[in-house]
Design a protein around this motif. Structure first.
Motif, mmCIF file in Angstrom:
data_model
loop_
_atom_site.group_PDB
_atom_site.id
_atom_site.type_symbol
_atom_site.label_atom_id
_atom_site.label_comp_id
_atom_site.label_asym_id
_atom_site.label_seq_id
_atom_site.Cartn_x
_atom_site.Cartn_y
_atom_site.Cartn_z
ATOM 1 N N LEU A 77 -29.720 138.455 -3.641
ATOM 2 C CA LEU A 77 -30.824 138.821 -4.536
ATOM 3 C C LEU A 77 -31.011 140.329 -4.599
ATOM 4 C CD1 LEU A 77 -33.648 136.226 -3.768
ATOM 5 C CD2 LEU A 77 -32.088 136.260 -5.702
ATOM 6 N N GLN A 78 -30.801 141.001 -3.466
ATOM 7 C CA GLN A 78 -31.004 142.441 -3.425
ATOM 8 C C GLN A 78 -29.987 143.188 -4.277
ATOM 9 O OE1 GLN A 78 -30.757 142.982 0.806
ATOM 10 N NE2 GLN A 78 -32.774 142.084 1.188
ATOM 11 N N GLN A 79 -28.878 142.542 -4.619
ATOM 12 C CA GLN A 79 -27.865 143.165 -5.453
ATOM 13 C C GLN A 79 -27.994 142.772 -6.921
ATOM 14 O OE1 GLN A 79 -25.665 145.555 -4.415
ATOM 15 N NE2 GLN A 79 -27.004 145.428 -2.624
ATOM 16 N N GLU A 80 -28.994 141.965 -7.252
ATOM 17 C CA GLU A 80 -29.227 141.567 -8.636
ATOM 18 C C GLU A 80 -30.322 142.429 -9.266
ATOM 19 O OE1 GLU A 80 -28.195 136.796 -8.429
ATOM 20 O OE2 GLU A 80 -30.091 137.486 -9.258
ATOM 21 N N GLY A 81 -30.304 142.514 -10.579
ATOM 22 C CA GLY A 81 -31.365 143.195 -11.303
ATOM 23 C C GLY A 81 -31.402 144.693 -11.108
ATOM 24 N N LEU A 82 -30.251 145.296 -10.767
ATOM 25 C CA LEU A 82 -30.206 146.737 -10.588
ATOM 26 C C LEU A 82 -30.245 147.440 -11.943
ATOM 27 C CD1 LEU A 82 -27.462 146.953 -7.817
ATOM 28 C CD2 LEU A 82 -29.944 146.738 -7.540
ATOM 29 N N ALA A 83 -30.689 148.689 -11.933
ATOM 30 C CA ALA A 83 -30.734 149.456 -13.171
ATOM 31 C C ALA A 83 -29.342 149.604 -13.776
ATOM 32 C CB ALA A 83 -31.351 150.830 -12.903
ATOM 33 N N SER A 84 -28.328 149.691 -12.932
ATOM 34 C CA SER A 84 -26.953 149.833 -13.419
ATOM 35 C C SER A 84 -26.479 148.586 -14.149
ATOM 36 C CB SER A 84 -26.015 150.134 -12.251
ATOM 37 O OG SER A 84 -26.100 149.123 -11.261
ATOM 38 N N ASP A 85 -27.127 147.447 -13.929
ATOM 39 C CA ASP A 85 -26.798 146.203 -14.622
ATOM 40 C C ASP A 85 -27.792 145.885 -15.729
ATOM 41 O OD1 ASP A 85 -24.567 145.714 -13.030
ATOM 42 O OD2 ASP A 85 -25.744 144.711 -11.493
ATOM 43 N N GLY A 86 -28.649 146.842 -16.081
ATOM 44 C CA GLY A 86 -29.627 146.605 -17.131
ATOM 45 C C GLY A 86 -30.751 145.690 -16.715
ATOM 46 N N TYR A 87 -31.033 145.613 -15.399
ATOM 47 C CA TYR A 87 -32.112 144.794 -14.839
ATOM 48 C C TYR A 87 -31.881 143.297 -15.074
ATOM 49 C CZ TYR A 87 -34.314 149.365 -14.806
ATOM 50 O OH TYR A 87 -34.571 150.690 -14.608
ATOM 51 N N ARG A 88 -30.676 142.937 -15.380
ATOM 52 C CA ARG A 88 -30.353 141.535 -15.632
ATOM 53 C C ARG A 88 -30.066 140.826 -14.326
ATOM 54 N NH1 ARG A 88 -25.079 139.587 -19.102
ATOM 55 N NH2 ARG A 88 -25.052 137.449 -18.379
ATOM 56 N N VAL A 89 -30.661 139.655 -14.128
ATOM 57 C CA VAL A 89 -30.434 138.862 -12.924
ATOM 58 C C VAL A 89 -29.715 137.574 -13.310
ATOM 59 C CG1 VAL A 89 -32.523 139.804 -11.876
ATOM 60 C CG2 VAL A 89 -32.617 137.582 -12.997
ATOM 61 N N SER A 90 -29.077 136.962 -12.339
ATOM 62 C CA SER A 90 -28.372 135.705 -12.587
ATOM 63 C C SER A 90 -28.995 134.538 -11.844
ATOM 64 C CB SER A 90 -26.897 135.832 -12.187
ATOM 65 O OG SER A 90 -26.777 136.189 -10.821
ATOM 66 N N THR A 91 -29.968 134.820 -10.957
ATOM 67 C CA THR A 91 -30.511 133.786 -10.087
ATOM 68 C C THR A 91 -32.028 133.810 -10.099
ATOM 69 O OG1 THR A 91 -28.603 134.101 -8.629
ATOM 70 C CG2 THR A 91 -30.444 132.834 -7.755
ATOM 71 N N ILE A 92 -32.633 132.634 -10.112
ATOM 72 C CA ILE A 92 -34.061 132.483 -9.830
ATOM 73 C C ILE A 92 -34.176 132.112 -8.356
ATOM 74 C CG2 ILE A 92 -36.158 131.171 -10.309
ATOM 75 C CD1 ILE A 92 -35.360 133.045 -12.530
ATOM 76 N N SER A 93 -34.883 132.913 -7.589
ATOM 77 C CA SER A 93 -34.918 132.710 -6.143
ATOM 78 C C SER A 93 -35.610 131.415 -5.762
ATOM 79 C CB SER A 93 -35.620 133.880 -5.460
ATOM 80 O OG SER A 93 -37.012 133.855 -5.714
ATOM 81 N N SER A 94 -36.617 131.020 -6.559
ATOM 82 C CA SER A 94 -37.342 129.796 -6.230
ATOM 83 C C SER A 94 -37.837 129.125 -7.500
ATOM 84 C CB SER A 94 -38.528 130.089 -5.305
ATOM 85 O OG SER A 94 -39.227 128.905 -5.002
ATOM 86 N N THR A 95 -37.182 128.026 -7.877
ATOM 87 C CA THR A 95 -37.661 127.220 -8.989
ATOM 88 C C THR A 95 -38.587 126.154 -8.413
ATOM 89 O OG1 THR A 95 -35.476 127.538 -9.949
ATOM 90 C CG2 THR A 95 -36.927 126.028 -11.096
ATOM 91 N N GLY A 96 -39.671 126.622 -7.794
ATOM 92 C CA GLY A 96 -40.609 125.710 -7.160
ATOM 93 C C GLY A 96 -39.924 124.880 -6.087
ATOM 94 N N ALA A 97 -40.192 123.582 -6.105
ATOM 95 C CA ALA A 97 -39.632 122.685 -5.099
ATOM 96 C C ALA A 97 -38.116 122.590 -5.179
ATOM 97 C CB ALA A 97 -40.246 121.292 -5.252
ATOM 98 N N LEU A 98 -37.532 122.873 -6.348
ATOM 99 C CA LEU A 98 -36.081 122.761 -6.497
ATOM 100 C C LEU A 98 -35.334 123.896 -5.821
ATOM 101 C CD1 LEU A 98 -35.747 121.598 -10.216
ATOM 102 C CD2 LEU A 98 -35.748 120.197 -8.141
ATOM 103 N N GLY A 99 -36.018 124.951 -5.424
ATOM 104 C CA GLY A 99 -35.363 126.049 -4.750
ATOM 105 C C GLY A 99 -34.589 126.932 -5.704
ATOM 106 N N ARG A 100 -33.534 127.556 -5.191
ATOM 107 C CA ARG A 100 -32.769 128.527 -5.969
ATOM 108 C C ARG A 100 -32.003 127.843 -7.094
ATOM 109 N NH1 ARG A 100 -29.959 133.198 -2.705
ATOM 110 N NH2 ARG A 100 -32.156 133.252 -2.138
ATOM 111 N N MET A 101 -31.887 128.547 -8.219
ATOM 112 C CA MET A 101 -31.205 128.002 -9.386
ATOM 113 C C MET A 101 -30.657 129.142 -10.228
ATOM 114 S SD MET A 101 -32.814 125.249 -12.102
ATOM 115 C CE MET A 101 -32.653 123.730 -11.177
#
Length: 803
Positions: free
Chosen positions: A144-168
């Motif tokens: 997670l710490q390597q996602e959403g960096l300014a060099s990547d345009g703040y784009r992330v690929s993971t949701i850390s917690s989709t509620g009870a379903l966890g990471r997605m």
């Protein structure tokens, strides 16, 4: 694999192999300095078969982490080799070996294969230096710490917690999500949820934190105090801080299946900073605007040489005036996070924080009668309360989480959160407009109050196959409880005046009656318990279904100062379904259709109502949504059509806050996040909304404070003539809103602009970032909504040094 968390992807990849041949796929990437961790012996891994990949270009460390997670392989690399290198990413169907070579193309690095593990080394033309390496599990906070960096345009690929379903995976989640990651929080110099809600494409501030009340957000036209921390629910909270947060994740729409009883608008999840795999030392000094000078220290890393124990510490001290006359913030924050990697399958996470937040001259609340036309917004830079009004919130929080991978097909997750918030001092002002040129003012002093909040989870993830169909089942129990203690001391001046709207009228603090006989009493409790089961069913590479149900129960009670019930106790349960159909015609495009229902705690009668403070009965909500998510180059574009309905709450002709009729919101939203070009970043979106009341005294009217159109664009451009220098800014438009439930008074639309500069360089080899942000450049005064004024122009600046 579509729709599975990295942890689940690793389990699913091994599920089809005989047990003797199965290899656990741990995604590993070196992120630390040379004093790194000892690599653990890998478990068995499947043969490197071909898979479809769609990983955008960006920093090599991030691309390698994402590839290792998706491929279900082990990759080791020295941190010094990835620093400053970019990868072209990976698209199309590839084997693990060919994909790794494609990712490293043009980087001067090459992969080496040893059995089922991979090591990245310099190409032969480079004079390689072998250094101790580290390994980091691909499903930990390091990814997670390597996602959403300014060099990547703040784009992330993971949701850390989709509620009870966890990471997605964000792209494949059958819900509408938006994320404000850590580097974006830092670069806009956000200090409260209001700064997040301003730039996030799907949110609006309803009650600002500077009002002294708990910050309230509006999503898809619905108000909500609801929030979560690390996926653990809270019903509300005062004086939120952002310096110790890794990211803020916003779910738009119903969340009953994922989070339990909540507003149908959505859920805001705050993700805390966790220990880093390499040593981190960061000091930021600056000014949040006006005279709000602060210093923030962020420190993390491993305690021991093999990385079994990690720490993260955040310390903040701030004191000074805001951009509003007489308004001042004095706050301190200290937070600690500890990770214990007891084994490669058993992890314990602990967290604690302390916050003391004092504010003078909170933003005033405004109230306008239905028979009056709303005047032009008065000067937002002036103090329309009183200079002696102040409040204080002291918070203490503890969190613990345990994750145990009992086998390749079973993971157990247990978590608990507890927070105490004490408000020893609180004053309030409310302004009532009496004409287009005059207002009256009520001043109130309230004795000490406090809140105790608790949340918990006990969940299991189970994966298996039934023939060609793959299943991942999540089941278990989660919930939360909030208790409140109120004071018998709350004297008020009543409405006095009238005063001219040309300029605020300030008066000496009144001689309040004695509080010698005042006491605090146990006033209310709300508890939400949820039992859920969901099955993520994958038929093939294109089609998947998420089906599940949640049994949610709300238990609520209220007591007066004598311990008698002030309204009947409440105990109601609802079984809420969730059905989602997902289709991936190509690796870069996902379409979904979702239907779900939810239970929501009843609203609280506002202060100006006859039954002020009364909590109304819980409500049932329904939502239908169609969505698309497409990865277009380096930009993730998302769109959704939605239809939401819930019970309608309003103040009737007798000024009693009641539930009657239905509130229905239909709309469309679109967002885009990422890099349009190597130099140009965009974070923006728009929501077009039709909201109507069906039934009740206001049948056919639009609900108050719901604009038909909102549009936002935050952008950055790296200036080609000055390496390291970026021009930043945003434009934010909010359409007209009805200021009264009877639709007799309307607020005008408004547009605000921000501008800024950021310069990244190195001083004696250490990264230094300088930031300057001017918010509301034109210094426009406007009605944020029918209750609050918007913020005036402010100038924020900071210098951050890492060492």
């Amino acid at each position: 694999m579509p729709f599975l968390s990295p942890r689940s992807t690793r389990r699913r990849a091994t599920a089809r192999l005989p047990a003797a041949a199965a290899i656990a796929a741990a995604a590993l990437i070196g992120l630390a300095a040379p004093c790194a961790l000892q690599a653990q012996t890998p478990r068995a891994s499947p043969a490197p078969d071909e898979r479809d990949y769609d990983i955008p270009a960006g920093e090599l460390s991030r691309v390698l982490t994402e590839f290792a997670v998706q491929a279900g392989i082990q990759v080791s690399v020295e941190a010094s080799l990835t620093t400053g290198r970019q990868s072209p990413g990976l698209r199309g169907r590839q084997s693990a070996w060919s994909g790794l070579n494609a990712i490293l193309a043009g980087t001067g690095l090459r992969p080496e294969r040893r059995g089922n593990a991979y090591t990245v080394r310099p190409a032969p033309a480079v004079d390689a230096v072998t250094l101790p390496g580290i390994t980091v599990q691909g499903n930990t906070a390091a990814a997670l710490q390597q996602e959403g960096l300014a060099s990547d345009g703040y784009r992330v690929s993971t949701i850390s917690s989709t509620g009870a379903l966890g990471r997605m995976e964000l792209r494949n989640a059958p819900y509408s999500f938006s994320v404000v990651p850590r580097e974006l929080l830092q670069n806009v110099q956000a200090q409260s949820p209001d700064d997040v809600y301003k730039i996030n494409p799907s949110t609006m501030t309803q009650t600002p934190q500077l009002s002294g009340w708990a910050p309230m957000v509006k999503i898809r036209g619905f108000n909500s105090y609801d929030r979560a921390e690390e996926g653990l629910r809270r019903s509300f909270g005062f004086a939120a801080s952002l310096e110790d947060k890794e990211r803020v994740e916003v779910l738009s729409g119903l969340s009953g299946f994922l989070y339990g009883a909540a507003s149908p608008g959505g859920m805001v999840n705050y993700v805390h900073k966790r220990p880093t795999p390499e040593r981190l030392n960061s000091i930021t000094a600056g000014n949040y605007g006006g005279g709000q000078y602060y210093v923030h220290g962020d420190f993390g890393g491993p305690f021991d040489s093999n990385g079994k124990i990690g720490y993260r510490v955040n310390l903040v001290r701030q004191n000074g005036d805001t951009a509003v006359d007489d308004q001042k913030i004095d706050r301190s924050l200290a937070s600690l996070a500890l990770d214990f990697n007891i084994t490669d399958r058993f992890k314990l996470e602990l967290g604690a924080s302390y916050s003391d937040y004092k504010m003078t001259a909170p933003t005033a609340y405004w109230f306008v009668r239905d028979d009056l036309s709303r005047p032009k917004a008065p000067d937002a830079g002036k103090n329309w309360g009183q200079p002696w009004i102040h409040d204080e919130t002291e918070s203490r929080k503890w969190m613990a989480r345990m994750t145990y991978e009992a086998s390749d097909h079973l993971t157990l997750r247990v978590a608990h959160l507890r927070e105490y918030q004490d408000r020893p001092v609180q004053y309030h002002t409310m302004n009532s407009l009496r004409s287009s040129t005059q207002y009256a003012q009520l001043r109130q002093k309230v004795g000490p109050t406090s809140t105790e909040s608790e949340a918990w989870q006990a969940l299991a993830d189970i994966s298996f196959d039934t023939g060609p169909i793959a299943h991942q089942i999540t089941m278990g129990y989660y919930g939360y409880m909030d208790k409140q203690w109120q004071s018998t001391y709350f004297p008020s001046t009543g409405y006095v005046g009238p005063y001219s709207l040309d300029s605020p009228t300030h008066v000496p603090e009144p001689a309040w009656p004695s509080d010698a006989s005042a006491r605090t009493y146990y006033a209310s409790r709300i508890r939400n318990d949820n039992f859920m089961i969901g099955d993520l069913i994958r038929f093939n590479e294109q089609w998947s279904v998420l089906a599940g149900v949640n049994r949610s129960t709300i238990k609520a009670m209220e007591r007066d100062e004598n311990g008698a019930a002030s309204q009947p106790d409440y105990d109601r349960g609802l079984t809420s379904p969730n059905v989602s159909l997902m289709f991936m015609p190509t690796p870069w495009l996902t379409a979904y259709a979702t239907y779900l229902e939810g239970l929501e705690q009843g609203g609280v009668a506002p202060d100006e109502a006859v039954n002020r403070g009364q909590v109304l009965s819980p409500m049932r909500s329904k939502q239908r949504e169609l969505g698309l998510k497409a990865e277009l180059g380096g930009v993730l574009v998302s769109g959704a059509l939605f239809d939401i309905e819930k019970a309608y709450e309003y103040a009737n002709d007798a000024n009693v806050y009641v539930q009657s009729g239905t509130q229905r919101h239909r709309g469309a939203e679109v967002s885009a996040v990422g890099k349009v070009t190597d130099a140009w970043t965009v974070v923006g979106g728009a929501t077009l909304l039709t909201a109507r009341v069906e039934g009740s005294d206001n049948d056919g009217n639009a609900p108050i404070n719901v604009p038909k159109l909102t549009a936002k664009l935050y952008s950055e451009y790296a200036l080609p003539f000055a390496p390291g220098l970026s021009l930043t800014g945003g434009v934010y438009y909010v359409g007209k809103q009805w200021a009264t439930a009877t639709n007799t008074s309307r607020l005008p639309s408004y547009t605000t602009f921000d501008l800024g500069l950021r310069y990244a360089t190195k001083v004696t080899g250490r990264p230094l970032t300088l930031r300057l942000n001017v918010n509301n450049v034109a210094n426009r005064s406007y009605w944020l909504n029918s209750y609050y004024l918007g913020s005036p122009r402010s100038i924020a600046l900071s210098a951050q040094m890492q060492f």
